[in-house]
Design a protein around this motif. Structure first.
Motif, mmCIF file in Angstrom:
data_model
loop_
_atom_site.group_PDB
_atom_site.id
_atom_site.type_symbol
_atom_site.label_atom_id
_atom_site.label_comp_id
_atom_site.label_asym_id
_atom_site.label_seq_id
_atom_site.Cartn_x
_atom_site.Cartn_y
_atom_site.Cartn_z
ATOM 1 N N VAL A 370 9.562 -4.280 38.745
ATOM 2 C CA VAL A 370 9.007 -5.327 37.755
ATOM 3 C C VAL A 370 7.744 -4.877 37.506
ATOM 4 N N LEU A 371 6.708 -4.096 38.120
ATOM 5 C CA LEU A 371 5.621 -3.897 37.907
ATOM 6 C C LEU A 371 5.683 -3.143 36.489
ATOM 7 N N GLY A 372 6.330 -1.905 36.594
ATOM 8 C CA GLY A 372 6.378 -0.940 35.659
ATOM 9 C C GLY A 372 6.757 -1.551 34.469
ATOM 10 N N TRP A 373 7.987 -2.342 34.386
ATOM 11 C CA TRP A 373 8.665 -2.851 33.398
ATOM 12 C C TRP A 373 7.732 -4.120 32.654
ATOM 13 N N SER A 374 6.719 -4.530 33.363
ATOM 14 C CA SER A 374 6.040 -5.465 32.767
ATOM 15 C C SER A 374 4.937 -4.982 31.684
ATOM 16 N N PHE A 375 4.572 -3.511 32.191
ATOM 17 C CA PHE A 375 3.807 -2.852 31.247
ATOM 18 C C PHE A 375 4.582 -2.559 29.748
ATOM 19 N N TYR A 376 5.928 -2.210 30.132
ATOM 20 C CA TYR A 376 6.560 -1.751 29.184
ATOM 21 C C TYR A 376 6.652 -2.979 27.942
ATOM 22 N N GLY A 377 7.118 -3.969 28.725
ATOM 23 C CA GLY A 377 7.383 -5.162 27.752
ATOM 24 C C GLY A 377 6.056 -5.553 27.201
ATOM 25 N N GLU A 378 5.028 -5.710 27.889
ATOM 26 C CA GLU A 378 3.718 -6.004 27.418
ATOM 27 C C GLU A 378 3.210 -5.054 26.226
ATOM 28 N N ARG A 379 3.636 -3.849 26.351
ATOM 29 C CA ARG A 379 3.318 -3.010 25.156
ATOM 30 C C ARG A 379 4.187 -3.531 23.849
ATOM 31 N N CYS A 380 5.513 -3.519 24.066
ATOM 32 C CA CYS A 380 6.256 -4.036 23.005
ATOM 33 C C CYS A 380 6.101 -5.410 22.405
ATOM 34 N N THR A 381 5.422 -6.074 23.314
ATOM 35 C CA THR A 381 5.262 -7.431 22.710
ATOM 36 C C THR A 381 3.779 -7.327 21.899
ATOM 37 N N SER A 382 2.846 -6.573 22.275
ATOM 38 C CA SER A 382 1.561 -6.581 21.576
ATOM 39 C C SER A 382 1.738 -5.829 20.440
ATOM 40 N N TYR A 383 2.846 -4.934 20.219
ATOM 41 C CA TYR A 383 3.118 -4.240 19.115
ATOM 42 C C TYR A 383 3.709 -5.083 18.339
ATOM 43 N N LEU A 384 4.487 -6.005 18.616
ATOM 44 C CA LEU A 384 5.037 -6.879 17.525
ATOM 45 C C LEU A 384 4.117 -8.195 17.274
ATOM 46 N N PHE A 385 3.348 -8.541 18.193
ATOM 47 C CA PHE A 385 2.765 -9.996 17.928
ATOM 48 C C PHE A 385 1.073 -9.861 18.190
ATOM 49 N N GLY A 386 0.694 -8.579 18.474
ATOM 50 C CA GLY A 386 -0.718 -8.243 18.715
ATOM 51 C C GLY A 386 -1.382 -8.731 20.164
ATOM 52 N N ASP A 387 -2.177 -8.266 20.634
ATOM 53 C CA ASP A 387 -3.025 -8.478 21.824
ATOM 54 C C ASP A 387 -3.141 -10.030 22.325
ATOM 55 N N LYS A 388 -3.268 -11.007 21.345
ATOM 56 C CA LYS A 388 -3.265 -12.288 21.929
ATOM 57 C C LYS A 388 -1.950 -12.801 22.389
ATOM 58 N N ALA A 389 -0.990 -11.914 22.353
ATOM 59 C CA ALA A 389 0.349 -12.502 23.143
ATOM 60 C C ALA A 389 0.679 -11.903 24.334
ATOM 61 N N VAL A 390 -0.357 -11.132 24.742
ATOM 62 C CA VAL A 390 -0.282 -10.418 26.230
ATOM 63 C C VAL A 390 -0.097 -11.397 27.335
ATOM 64 N N MET A 391 -1.151 -12.141 27.307
ATOM 65 C CA MET A 391 -1.259 -13.170 28.569
ATOM 66 C C MET A 391 -0.121 -14.224 28.730
ATOM 67 N N PRO A 392 0.325 -14.886 27.557
ATOM 68 C CA PRO A 392 1.445 -15.673 27.347
ATOM 69 C C PRO A 392 2.689 -14.709 27.669
ATOM 70 N N PHE A 393 2.823 -13.507 27.392
ATOM 71 C CA PHE A 393 3.872 -12.528 27.862
ATOM 72 C C PHE A 393 3.758 -12.472 29.483
ATOM 73 N N ARG A 394 2.548 -12.404 30.094
ATOM 74 C CA ARG A 394 2.520 -12.191 31.452
ATOM 75 C C ARG A 394 3.065 -13.267 32.173
ATOM 76 N N LEU A 395 2.712 -14.512 31.848
ATOM 77 C CA LEU A 395 3.074 -15.829 32.310
ATOM 78 C C LEU A 395 4.413 -16.115 32.216
ATOM 79 N N LEU A 396 4.967 -15.661 31.183
ATOM 80 C CA LEU A 396 6.474 -15.871 30.999
ATOM 81 C C LEU A 396 7.197 -14.818 31.912
ATOM 82 N N TRP A 397 6.665 -13.658 31.962
ATOM 83 C CA TRP A 397 7.300 -12.562 33.055
ATOM 84 C C TRP A 397 7.417 -12.981 34.504
ATOM 85 N N VAL A 398 6.354 -13.671 34.808
ATOM 86 C CA VAL A 398 6.209 -14.242 36.284
ATOM 87 C C VAL A 398 7.082 -15.362 36.430
ATOM 88 N N ALA A 399 7.274 -16.194 35.443
ATOM 89 C CA ALA A 399 8.235 -17.482 35.389
ATOM 90 C C ALA A 399 9.738 -16.837 35.423
#
Length: 450
Positions: A370-399
């Motif tokens: 879960v830790l390793g893939w959170s980084f993968y998903g985070e990089r894909c998210t920031s590629y698509l939507f920019g760094d502003k989407a990183v924290m919302p992604f992390r919260l959704l990841w935990v949920a």
């Protein structure tokens, strides 16, 4: 909730059949074979060299990158060594029979070349983001290596990679952990909440904190798990020749597979092998792009060790325990066991009371995945939507960790993860074939020191 999971399965099943049909399987096999042949089997002959590069001090001239080559490998292994090595192998045997293990080995051997190529391209075409960190992976080597006209394919990978993380790297892991702990008397909600809190505490620190956690946990737990498997195999050593014989004989007959079809044996072996080592999915190069290294080929030789360690060593240990103990033939309430429950039963059968090793291993491996893939998903998210989407992604990841722990079912969770894996792999495999000439050229130009 049961109707919700049934609806998901009904929607996913036809998509899964299309995504994981023979065209995808053939594409994966062709990519691995083409890369291995084009590299003149270097990934197999240079495995020891890869170990040396993994353990070597970081080159003083390596100014780019945030983590060491070893940390990059441990981060990628943290994402690959998980439920696929315990529950996934058991599931492959339960559905495809012991012969599925043979096809896991086959896809893994060629997957070593695939993983090498992914890392080479990731380092070759990586970029520096606004924060000064090095970012890379399939979306970057597609855009920078193939040109702007292929940017859509890179975006497609990032989209599928972001979504796939919630399946292979999150939902499946949380579900299997909560299932295993529920059997030990721990409520699913408790598991979900505790796991979610621990995950957030690490992922909020980014790649450096994830890499440190992975480097501390993954090597120790892997050694302990393999050692436990070896103890059981030594106790049942007289059954080992028969176990290997069963694997090879059933690999081409399919007699032990549910449904009895050889195609099912091969598909299950390939799917669970890819689920386990992720060669071809394009996930691992996202971690290796952050490595402090002076040469793409050098990091590639480190990266290819991941497939060997994950499938050839750890998955094989699990498979041999299950087959040598005969646990896969046992019936409980008229049905054969599958997933983590089958692995636990196999350990208990080989050495009474040792099933807790599987439970502990599953929990820790799933947590690091879960830790390793959170980084993968985070990089894909920031590629698509920019760094502003990183924290919302992390919260959704935990949920999602909490949700999957209490609301998933085996069929729905694994089925969706399978589908997303296939969708994620397709853009990456196309890019690997189109950029294979670059991989071959860089490899030829590299000077292997011995």
């Amino acid at each position: 909730m049961e109707s919700f999971n049934t609806a998901i399965q009904d929607i996913n099943s036809p998509i899964n059949s299309l995504v994981w049909g023979w065209p995808t399987v053939i594409l994966i096999a062709v990519t691995g074979i083409a890369l291995m042949v084009g590299l003149r089997f270097m990934p197999l002959t240079r495995l020891v060299y890869g170990v040396r590069m993994m353990l070597a001090p970081v080159d003083a001239d390596a100014k780019e990158g945030e983590i060491t080559p070893f940390q990059a490998l441990m981060t990628s292994l943290s994402a690959t060594i998980g439920t696929g090595n315990i529950a996934g192998v058991a599931g492959a045997i339960a559905v495809g029979g012991p012969g599925a293990v043979f096809w896991m080995w086959v896809i893994a051997v060629f997957g070593i070349a695939t993983k090498y190529a992914e890392a080479v391209l990731a380092v070759r075409y990586r970029e520096t983001d606004a924060a000064g960190d090095h970012v890379g992976g399939p979306m970057y080597y597609i855009r920078n290596g193939l040109g702007s006209r292929w940017a859509w394919l890179g975006g497609l990978f990032a989209l599928f990679g972001m979504l796939a993380g919630f399946g292979i790297g999150n939902g499946v892991q949380a579900f299997e952990v909560s299932s295993a702990l529920e059997a030990a008397g721990v409520p699913r909600l408790v598991t979900g909440v505790v796991l979610g809190v621990l995950v957030f505490a690490v992922v909020v620190g980014g790649i450096r904190r994830i890499a440190k956690a992975a480097s501390a946990i993954v090597p120790l737990m892997s050694i302990l798990y393999v050692a436990a498997c070896l103890v059981i195999l030594l106790i049942n050593i007289t059954a080992l020749p028969g176990a290997f014989g069963t694997i090879f004989s059933n690999a081409f007959s399919g007699e032990a597979a549910a449904g009895g079809a050889l195609g099912q044996v091969i598909l299950m072996g390939f799917k669970r092998g890819i689920f386990s080592n992720e060669a071809g999915l394009g996930s691992a190069p996202i971690a290796h792009a952050a490595a402090r290294t002076t040469d793409p080929v050098r990091q590639g030789t480190v990266a290819m060790l991941g497939t060997f360690i994950d499938t050839i060593i750890i998955c094989t240990m699990t498979a041999l325990v299950i087959i040598s103990t005969g646990a896969y033939t046992q019936l409980v309430d008229g049905e054969r066991l599958s997933g983590a429950n089958l692995s636990i039963a196999a350990f208990n059968s080989g050495l009474p009371g040792s099933g807790w090793v599987v439970t502990v291993g599953l929990v820790i491996f799933a947590f690091t995945t879960v830790l390793g893939w959170s980084f993968y998903g985070e990089r894909c998210t920031s590629y698509l939507f920019g760094d502003k989407a990183v924290m919302p992604f992390r919260l959704l990841w935990v949920a999602m960790v909490v949700f999957a722990s209490i609301a998933g079912t085996s069929g729905a969770i694994w089925g969706v993860a399978d589908t997303l894996n296939g969708l994620m792999a397709l853009p990456n495999l196309i890019a690997l074939l189109l950029l294979s000439g670059t991989v071959f050229r860089l490899t030829r130009e590299y000077r292997f020191d011995g």
